[in-house]
Motif scaffolding. Structure first.
Motif, PDB file in Angstrom:
ATOM      1  N   GLY A 251      65.080 -25.809  15.543  1.00  0.00           N
ATOM      2  CA  GLY A 251      64.446 -26.846  14.742  1.00  0.00           C
ATOM      3  C   GLY A 251      65.467 -27.767  14.105  1.00  0.00           C
ATOM      4  N   PHE A 252      64.971 -28.663  13.272  1.00  0.00           N
ATOM      5  CA  PHE A 252      65.846 -29.618  12.595  1.00  0.00           C
ATOM      6  C   PHE A 252      65.139 -30.123  11.349  1.00  0.00           C
ATOM      7  CE2 PHE A 252      63.356 -31.791  15.803  1.00  0.00           C
ATOM      8  CZ  PHE A 252      62.872 -32.914  15.166  1.00  0.00           C
ATOM      9  N   LYS A 253      65.900 -30.745  10.483  1.00  0.00           N
ATOM     10  CA  LYS A 253      65.368 -31.318   9.253  1.00  0.00           C
ATOM     11  C   LYS A 253      65.214 -32.827   9.412  1.00  0.00           C
ATOM     12  CE  LYS A 253      67.503 -27.797   6.303  1.00  0.00           C
ATOM     13  NZ  LYS A 253      66.230 -27.157   5.933  1.00  0.00           N
ATOM     14  N   VAL A 254      64.265 -33.394   8.700  1.00  0.00           N
ATOM     15  CA  VAL A 254      64.069 -34.848   8.671  1.00  0.00           C
ATOM     16  C   VAL A 254      64.236 -35.313   7.230  1.00  0.00           C
ATOM     17  CG1 VAL A 254      62.425 -36.740   9.004  1.00  0.00           C
ATOM     18  CG2 VAL A 254      62.534 -34.861  10.665  1.00  0.00           C
ATOM     19  N   GLY A 255      65.006 -36.368   7.049  1.00  0.00           N
ATOM     20  CA  GLY A 255      65.236 -36.895   5.712  1.00  0.00           C
ATOM     21  C   GLY A 255      65.242 -38.411   5.692  1.00  0.00           C
ATOM     22  N   MET A 256      65.310 -38.951   4.493  1.00  0.00           N
ATOM     23  CA  MET A 256      65.353 -40.385   4.273  1.00  0.00           C
ATOM     24  C   MET A 256      66.755 -40.726   3.755  1.00  0.00           C
ATOM     25  SD  MET A 256      62.449 -42.574   2.262  1.00  0.00           S
ATOM     26  CE  MET A 256      62.333 -41.287   0.997  1.00  0.00           C
ATOM     27  N   VAL A 257      67.370 -41.768   4.321  1.00  0.00           N
ATOM     28  CA  VAL A 257      68.761 -42.109   4.017  1.00  0.00           C
ATOM     29  C   VAL A 257      68.837 -43.579   3.632  1.00  0.00           C
ATOM     30  CG1 VAL A 257      71.095 -42.236   4.975  1.00  0.00           C
ATOM     31  CG2 VAL A 257      69.591 -40.352   5.635  1.00  0.00           C
ATOM     32  N   TRP A 258      69.604 -43.887   2.575  1.00  0.00           N
ATOM     33  CA  TRP A 258      69.765 -45.280   2.168  1.00  0.00           C
ATOM     34  C   TRP A 258      71.135 -45.498   1.532  1.00  0.00           C
ATOM     35  CZ3 TRP A 258      66.797 -41.693  -0.281  1.00  0.00           C
ATOM     36  CH2 TRP A 258      67.005 -41.474  -1.642  1.00  0.00           C
ATOM     37  N   HIS A 259      71.490 -46.764   1.388  1.00  0.00           N
ATOM     38  CA  HIS A 259      72.800 -47.157   0.851  1.00  0.00           C
ATOM     39  C   HIS A 259      72.720 -47.331  -0.660  1.00  0.00           C
ATOM     40  CE1 HIS A 259      76.472 -49.607   0.304  1.00  0.00           C
ATOM     41  NE2 HIS A 259      76.857 -49.105   1.455  1.00  0.00           N
ATOM     42  N   GLU A 260      73.848 -47.156  -1.297  1.00  0.00           N
ATOM     43  CA  GLU A 260      73.915 -47.308  -2.749  1.00  0.00           C
ATOM     44  C   GLU A 260      73.466 -48.697  -3.199  1.00  0.00           C
ATOM     45  OE1 GLU A 260      74.359 -45.835  -6.461  1.00  0.00           O
ATOM     46  OE2 GLU A 260      74.816 -44.700  -4.636  1.00  0.00           O
ATOM     47  N   ARG A 261      73.683 -49.701  -2.362  1.00  0.00           N
ATOM     48  CA  ARG A 261      73.340 -51.063  -2.749  1.00  0.00           C
ATOM     49  C   ARG A 261      71.838 -51.247  -2.973  1.00  0.00           C
ATOM     50  NH1 ARG A 261      75.168 -55.171   1.602  1.00  0.00           N
ATOM     51  NH2 ARG A 261      74.001 -56.577   0.260  1.00  0.00           N
ATOM     52  N   ASN A 262      71.013 -50.405  -2.335  1.00  0.00           N
ATOM     53  CA  ASN A 262      69.565 -50.499  -2.490  1.00  0.00           C
ATOM     54  C   ASN A 262      68.993 -49.450  -3.442  1.00  0.00           C
ATOM     55  OD1 ASN A 262      69.340 -52.618  -0.688  1.00  0.00           O
ATOM     56  ND2 ASN A 262      68.950 -51.298   1.076  1.00  0.00           N
ATOM     57  N   HIS A 263      69.850 -48.618  -3.985  1.00  0.00           N
ATOM     58  CA  HIS A 263      69.361 -47.461  -4.728  1.00  0.00           C
ATOM     59  C   HIS A 263      68.512 -47.845  -5.950  1.00  0.00           C
ATOM     60  CE1 HIS A 263      69.109 -43.439  -6.269  1.00  0.00           C
ATOM     61  NE2 HIS A 263      69.687 -43.784  -7.393  1.00  0.00           N
ATOM     62  N   GLY A 264      68.973 -48.825  -6.725  1.00  0.00           N
ATOM     63  CA  GLY A 264      68.258 -49.192  -7.938  1.00  0.00           C
ATOM     64  C   GLY A 264      67.277 -50.331  -7.789  1.00  0.00           C
ATOM     65  N   HIS A 265      67.164 -50.877  -6.600  1.00  0.00           N
ATOM     66  CA  HIS A 265      66.268 -52.011  -6.356  1.00  0.00           C
ATOM     67  C   HIS A 265      64.816 -51.547  -6.505  1.00  0.00           C
ATOM     68  CE1 HIS A 265      64.230 -55.258  -4.290  1.00  0.00           C
ATOM     69  NE2 HIS A 265      65.371 -55.928  -4.186  1.00  0.00           N
ATOM     70  N   SER A 266      64.060 -52.194  -7.386  1.00  0.00           N
ATOM     71  CA  SER A 266      62.709 -51.719  -7.704  1.00  0.00           C
ATOM     72  C   SER A 266      61.794 -51.695  -6.482  1.00  0.00           C
ATOM     73  CB  SER A 266      62.096 -52.590  -8.807  1.00  0.00           C
ATOM     74  OG  SER A 266      62.060 -53.962  -8.408  1.00  0.00           O
ATOM     75  N   ALA A 267      61.876 -52.720  -5.635  1.00  0.00           N
ATOM     76  CA  ALA A 267      61.016 -52.767  -4.447  1.00  0.00           C
ATOM     77  C   ALA A 267      61.402 -51.674  -3.455  1.00  0.00           C
ATOM     78  CB  ALA A 267      61.103 -54.133  -3.785  1.00  0.00           C
ATOM     79  N   HIS A 268      62.688 -51.509  -3.227  1.00  0.00           N
ATOM     80  CA  HIS A 268      63.137 -50.478  -2.291  1.00  0.00           C
ATOM     81  C   HIS A 268      62.826 -49.086  -2.830  1.00  0.00           C
ATOM     82  CE1 HIS A 268      65.434 -52.880   0.692  1.00  0.00           C
ATOM     83  NE2 HIS A 268      65.466 -53.753  -0.308  1.00  0.00           N
ATOM     84  N   ARG A 269      62.945 -48.927  -4.135  1.00  0.00           N
ATOM     85  CA  ARG A 269      62.613 -47.637  -4.734  1.00  0.00           C
ATOM     86  C   ARG A 269      61.126 -47.319  -4.523  1.00  0.00           C
ATOM     87  NH1 ARG A 269      64.904 -48.494  -9.309  1.00  0.00           N
ATOM     88  NH2 ARG A 269      63.069 -49.288 -10.404  1.00  0.00           N
ATOM     89  N   TRP A 270      60.275 -48.320  -4.694  1.00  0.00           N
ATOM     90  CA  TRP A 270      58.838 -48.131  -4.464  1.00  0.00           C
ATOM     91  C   TRP A 270      58.579 -47.758  -3.010  1.00  0.00           C
ATOM     92  CZ3 TRP A 270      55.411 -50.660  -1.202  1.00  0.00           C
ATOM     93  CH2 TRP A 270      54.047 -50.357  -1.396  1.00  0.00           C
ATOM     94  N   VAL A 271      59.222 -48.438  -2.067  1.00  0.00           N
ATOM     95  CA  VAL A 271      59.035 -48.136  -0.646  1.00  0.00           C
ATOM     96  C   VAL A 271      59.444 -46.693  -0.352  1.00  0.00           C
ATOM     97  CG1 VAL A 271      59.887 -48.641   1.674  1.00  0.00           C
ATOM     98  CG2 VAL A 271      59.253 -50.516   0.158  1.00  0.00           C
ATOM     99  N   ARG A 272      60.578 -46.269  -0.901  1.00  0.00           N
ATOM    100  CA  ARG A 272      61.025 -44.893  -0.650  1.00  0.00           C
ATOM    101  C   ARG A 272      60.021 -43.870  -1.192  1.00  0.00           C
ATOM    102  NH1 ARG A 272      66.072 -47.121  -2.335  1.00  0.00           N
ATOM    103  NH2 ARG A 272      65.917 -46.059  -4.349  1.00  0.00           N
ATOM    104  N   GLU A 273      59.505 -44.125  -2.377  1.00  0.00           N
ATOM    105  CA  GLU A 273      58.532 -43.196  -2.954  1.00  0.00           C
ATOM    106  C   GLU A 273      57.257 -43.137  -2.115  1.00  0.00           C
ATOM    107  OE1 GLU A 273      58.918 -41.048  -5.392  1.00  0.00           O
ATOM    108  OE2 GLU A 273      61.005 -41.718  -5.524  1.00  0.00           O
ATOM    109  N   GLN A 274      56.805 -44.290  -1.626  1.00  0.00           N
ATOM    110  CA  GLN A 274      55.595 -44.306  -0.803  1.00  0.00           C
ATOM    111  C   GLN A 274      55.818 -43.568   0.508  1.00  0.00           C
ATOM    112  OE1 GLN A 274      52.752 -45.351  -2.190  1.00  0.00           O
ATOM    113  NE2 GLN A 274      54.156 -45.630  -3.916  1.00  0.00           N
TER     114      GLN A 274
END
Length: 301
Positions: free
Chosen positions: A268-291
């Motif tokens: 098997g394997f794991k699935v995760g979500m990966v992003w760059h520090e530049r988008n970490h605090g962006h409110s829209a990107h944060r909302w997308v990640r949570e959704q």
């Protein structure tokens, strides 16, 4: 350097030039003309008292000072961008946003549609670009803003990127619905005698991690077909006597296949979500990640 004459536009140009190492591509990225970028490069050279970029065989090559400037320059400009963006409260229903997500074909098939439909339902003004995952290039793509988010095996992600685990996946053995040799009681000896289809993401290989495991146990399976995509495998085995190991969620809704547990355990394997520090605090990107985390949590159950 005269800080009173500091022009942030020049620093944005310098960032683009250092990342692209080509005046034409930097100009296109900045939506400026090539002469305008060349003139700004001349001003930057005067500002830093250094050539910054020198001609090379293909494009331009950064000087030692330019390489020293790149990381602190990115951090400083990202902080400026964040200051201009994050004070705004994100309202999905009124948002106009483009998100680029990189993932494998398997993840596009398993969760892609659910993610796209739900994000569009909540944020009708959102545009979603799905592109193929390229792990060796991912860090650079995210640093340049070409990819906002990646769905992938966390172990394959560059260490400098942020990671959020989503779910664990395992492999099952599949064949056509009336394949008489497939059963839950199948032994490894019986398994290796079948005609196998494997997925070689790099293309053309007839050996995978499974074959390495089998080799340690003293077995070798009969691999007759290699394909570069998981998406074709269910159709191939549904209309042949071939069998294949595929991620369970890929065939969860297929009634035309016989699905049994793999005789080789712990695959098997794991699935995760990966992003760059530049988008970490962006409110829209944060909302997308949570959704996405919420949507994937529902889909993967």
């Amino acid at each position: 350097m005269d800080n009173k004459r500091l022009d942030l536009n020049l620093l944005a140009t310098l960032e683009a030039l250092l990342e692209e190492q080509n005046v034409t591509r930097a100009a296109a990225r900045l939506h400026l003309s090539q002469p305008a970028v060349s003139a700004q490069l001349s001003r930057l050279r005067d500002m830093f008292n250094d050539p910054l970029l020198i001609p090379a065989h293909r494009g331009m090559m950064p000087t030692t000072k330019a390489l020293e400037l790149l990381t602190p320059l990115r951090i400083a400009l990202d902080q400026v961008r964040e200051t201009l963006i994050t004070h705004q409260h994100f309202e999905p229903a009124q948002a106009s946003l483009t998100i680029t997500i990189a993932c494998t074909d398997y993840l596009q098939a398993v969760i892609g549609l659910a993610v796209m439909n739900e994000l569009r339902r909540q944020a009708p003004g959102i545009r979603i670009a799905i592109r193929s995952l390229e792990p060796p290039r991912l860090e650079a793509q995210m640093a340049r803003g070409e990819v906002d988010l990646a769905l992938m095996t966390p172990e394959e992600a560059p260490k400098v990127l942020r990671i959020r685990p989503l779910y664990d996946e395992n492999y099952v053995l599949v064949g056509c619905w009336n394949h008489s040799q497939l059963s839950e009681e199948m032994t490894i000896e019986e398994y290796v005698q079948l005609e196998h289809v494997i997925v070689s993401l790099s293309g053309g290989d007839f050996s995978t991690q499974v074959d390495q495991v089998l080799q340690t146990l003293g077995y070798r399976r009969n691999v007759v077909l290699s394909t570069s995509s998981f998406l074709f495998v269910p159709e191939i085995v549904a209309h042949s006597r071939f069998v294949a190991l595929v991620p369970r969620r890929l065939v969860a809704q297929r009634s035309d296949l016989k699905v049994v547990e793999s005789p080789i355990k712990s695959l098997g394997f794991k699935v995760g979500m990966v992003w760059h520090e530049r988008n970490h605090g962006h409110s829209a990107h944060r909302w997308v990640r949570e959704q996405i985390a919420r949507i994937v949590g529902c889909v993967s159950k």
